[in-house]
Design an enzyme around this catalytic site. Structure first.
Site, PDB file in Angstrom:
ATOM      1  N   ASP A   1      11.901 -10.841   8.152  1.00  0.00           N
ATOM      2  CA  ASP A   1      10.864 -11.273   9.090  1.00  0.00           C
ATOM      3  C   ASP A   1      10.153 -12.526   8.585  1.00  0.00           C
ATOM      4  OD1 ASP A   1       9.440 -10.687  11.557  1.00  0.00           O
ATOM      5  OD2 ASP A   1       7.714 -10.209  10.309  1.00  0.00           O
TER       6      ASP A   1
ATOM      7  N   LYS B   1       9.418  -1.897  17.343  1.00  0.00           N
ATOM      8  CA  LYS B   1       9.299  -2.690  16.110  1.00  0.00           C
ATOM      9  C   LYS B   1       8.437  -1.999  15.057  1.00  0.00           C
ATOM     10  CE  LYS B   1       7.967  -7.245  14.372  1.00  0.00           C
ATOM     11  NZ  LYS B   1       7.444  -8.588  14.659  1.00  0.00           N
TER      12      LYS B   1
ATOM     13  N   ASP C   1       9.883 -15.952  10.698  1.00  0.00           N
ATOM     14  CA  ASP C   1       8.559 -16.455  11.089  1.00  0.00           C
ATOM     15  C   ASP C   1       8.140 -17.702  10.309  1.00  0.00           C
ATOM     16  OD1 ASP C   1       8.383 -14.367  12.833  1.00  0.00           O
ATOM     17  OD2 ASP C   1       6.956 -13.190  11.655  1.00  0.00           O
TER      18      ASP C   1
ATOM     19  N   PHE D   1      13.381  -4.617   3.492  1.00  0.00           N
ATOM     20  CA  PHE D   1      14.479  -5.280   4.205  1.00  0.00           C
ATOM     21  C   PHE D   1      13.948  -6.008   5.438  1.00  0.00           C
ATOM     22  CE2 PHE D   1      17.526  -4.045   7.795  1.00  0.00           C
ATOM     23  CZ  PHE D   1      18.252  -5.218   7.757  1.00  0.00           C
TER      24      PHE D   1
ATOM     25  N   ARG E   1       3.299 -13.361   1.154  1.00  0.00           N
ATOM     26  CA  ARG E   1       3.450 -11.925   1.431  1.00  0.00           C
ATOM     27  C   ARG E   1       2.749 -11.190   0.299  1.00  0.00           C
ATOM     28  NH1 ARG E   1       4.138  -8.615   5.363  1.00  0.00           N
ATOM     29  NH2 ARG E   1       5.720 -10.013   6.263  1.00  0.00           N
TER      30      ARG E   1
ATOM     31  N   LYS F   1       0.823  -1.216   0.000  1.00  0.00           N
ATOM     32  CA  LYS F   1       0.000   0.000   0.000  1.00  0.00           C
ATOM     33  C   LYS F   1       0.859   1.268   0.000  1.00  0.00           C
ATOM     34  CE  LYS F   1      -2.441  -1.328   3.667  1.00  0.00           C
ATOM     35  NZ  LYS F   1      -2.196  -2.751   3.903  1.00  0.00           N
TER      36      LYS F   1
ATOM     37  N   PHE G   1      -2.029   2.478  16.759  1.00  0.00           N
ATOM     38  CA  PHE G   1      -2.247   1.791  15.488  1.00  0.00           C
ATOM     39  C   PHE G   1      -2.051   0.280  15.637  1.00  0.00           C
ATOM     40  CE2 PHE G   1      -0.378  -0.068  11.638  1.00  0.00           C
ATOM     41  CZ  PHE G   1      -1.346   0.218  10.695  1.00  0.00           C
TER      42      PHE G   1
ATOM     43  N   ASP H   1      -4.600  -2.797  15.308  1.00  0.00           N
ATOM     44  CA  ASP H   1      -4.337  -3.939  14.434  1.00  0.00           C
ATOM     45  C   ASP H   1      -4.603  -5.258  15.163  1.00  0.00           C
ATOM     46  OD1 ASP H   1      -3.589  -3.497  11.740  1.00  0.00           O
ATOM     47  OD2 ASP H   1      -1.785  -4.696  12.035  1.00  0.00           O
ATOM     48  N   ASP H   2      -4.138  -5.339  16.412  1.00  0.00           N
ATOM     49  CA  ASP H   2      -4.349  -6.543  17.219  1.00  0.00           C
ATOM     50  C   ASP H   2      -5.839  -6.765  17.466  1.00  0.00           C
ATOM     51  OD1 ASP H   2      -1.608  -6.640  17.288  1.00  0.00           O
ATOM     52  OD2 ASP H   2      -1.420  -6.173  19.425  1.00  0.00           O
TER      53      ASP H   2
ATOM     54  N   ASP I   1      10.422  -9.288  20.423  1.00  0.00           N
ATOM     55  CA  ASP I   1       9.257 -10.038  19.947  1.00  0.00           C
ATOM     56  C   ASP I   1       9.608 -11.515  19.764  1.00  0.00           C
ATOM     57  OD1 ASP I   1       6.700 -10.553  19.038  1.00  0.00           O
ATOM     58  OD2 ASP I   1       7.049  -9.803  17.020  1.00  0.00           O
TER      59      ASP I   1
END
Length: 347
Positions: free
Chosen positions: A95, A192, A99, A90, A104, A50, A231, A235-236, A166
């Site tokens: 990430d 983060k 993970d 990057f 993606r 986006k 924010f 999101d959570d 994290d």
């Protein structure tokens, strides 16, 4: 009158920047096969999102000067925006590997593409290094050149500290809710996400216009870090309570053992019986156990807890915006634009 950047306008700048990076690589007589690989990396990983972070730079510059940008101003601002997107790329390439992510932006993660694998580690480094190639080419003579270089270095370090916290707090394969706390959650979110997603674009806009006084930077940080935290909490919340057709995905935070705001809030207010339910069901790759946690969140009225938080945080941020001293060129409208995008969003 300030202008709002469109994705099309922003993306139109990127080919020139990509070519500048490839030209720099050609100076070292990089063989054609490797040059093609670098080109594919640059055409896959920074683009297709986006670009909200990147476009925030020209938007903020326009709001700061209170007018549409001329061609040179827009190119400078969009370039700084694309450096932010390269930093994001990057982080995302790295990430996804950490993970073990599958997709993606609706496509296979870069490291999962045929023939890529662990080469993606070096590709991530190249995305980061490209930031400094472009900074030197286009901003070497800018009065704030070193300040901008140091800003990117510091933000990168901060984000990596957030990622470290994290990864160690919430490994996907080892559930230990004793590791979780709201203090740790806030550290992860601020370092983060908030610094590079919210503070960085505005700090870059201030540097571009030579308005980055210590006072302006501090005022920006004091508002944008709590805004960035808000924010991520939002999101959570949407991961569990948002509609999949709105957020464009099915939330997986519960199954993925995420150190999210919801589980930390639940741990704060849980009775011993509710704590036991969390211990037995959180972070499991099991639909039934996920459903148990979702029901628990409903019973604990976490939706209402979030709504109270949102109103309180938005009110506090609005108050801070009103206290901005505009005498050194900072503008309230910059921060109002960020808050307007976030408040009560559903996706």
């Amino acid at each position: 009158m300030a202008q709002k950047t469109t994705l099309k306008e922003f993306e139109a700048v990127y080919p020139r920047l990509e070519e500048a990076i490839l030209d720099h690589a050609r100076k070292y007589k990089l063989p054609q096969e490797e040059l093609d690989w670098l080109k594919a990396n640059l055409e896959t990983n920074p683009v297709g999102g986006k670009c909200n972070r990147g476009m925030s730079v020209p938007d903020s510059v326009s709001l700061l000067i209170g007018a549409a940008l001329n061609e040179e101003q827009f190119f400078e601002a969009a370039t700084l925006g694309w450096l932010t997107e390269l930093l994001q790329a990057f982080f995302l390439v790295s990430d996804d590997m950490m993970d073990g992510s599958i997709t993606r932006r609706g496509k296979p993660c870069w490291y999962r593409k045929d023939g890529v694998g662990m080469i993606a580690i070096n590709d991530a480094f190249l995305l980061e290094s490209s930031i400094y190639v472009l900074l030197k080419k286009y901003f070497r003579r800018h009065p704030a050149y070193i300040d901008i270089v140091e800003l990117f270095q510091e933000i990168t370090f901060q984000t990596e500290l957030g990622q470290l916290c994290d990864l160690l707090t919430a490994p996907e394969d080892k559930v230990n809710l004793d590791n979780f706390s709201m203090t740790k959650y806030q550290f992860i979110v601020i370092y983060k996400t908030a610094y590079y997603s919210f503070y960085l674009p505005v700090a870059l806009a201030l540097h571009q216009l030579n308005l980055a006084s210590p006072k302006n930077l501090k005022q920006a940080k004091d508002i944008l870090i709590p805004l960035g935290e808000y924010f991520q909490i939002q999101d959570d919340f949407l991961d569990n309570f948002g509609l999949p057709e709105h957020i464009g995905k099915i939330g997986t935070d519960i199954k993925d053992n995420k150190c999210s705001w919801l589980v930390n809030k639940a741990l704060e207010i849980a009775t011993p019986e509710q704590r036991k339910i969390l211990e037995e069901n959180y972070g499991q790759k099991d639909d039934a156990k996920e459903a148990v946690i979702k029901k628990l969140y409903e019973d604990m009225k976490l939706k209402e807890q979030y709504e109270a938080f949102e109103e309180s945080r938005a009110r506090k941020i609005r108050s801070m915006i009103q206290e901005i001293d505009e005498s050194e060129g900072l503008r309230k409208s910059v921060f109002e634009a960020f808050l307007d995008k976030i408040y009560k969003r559903t996706k």
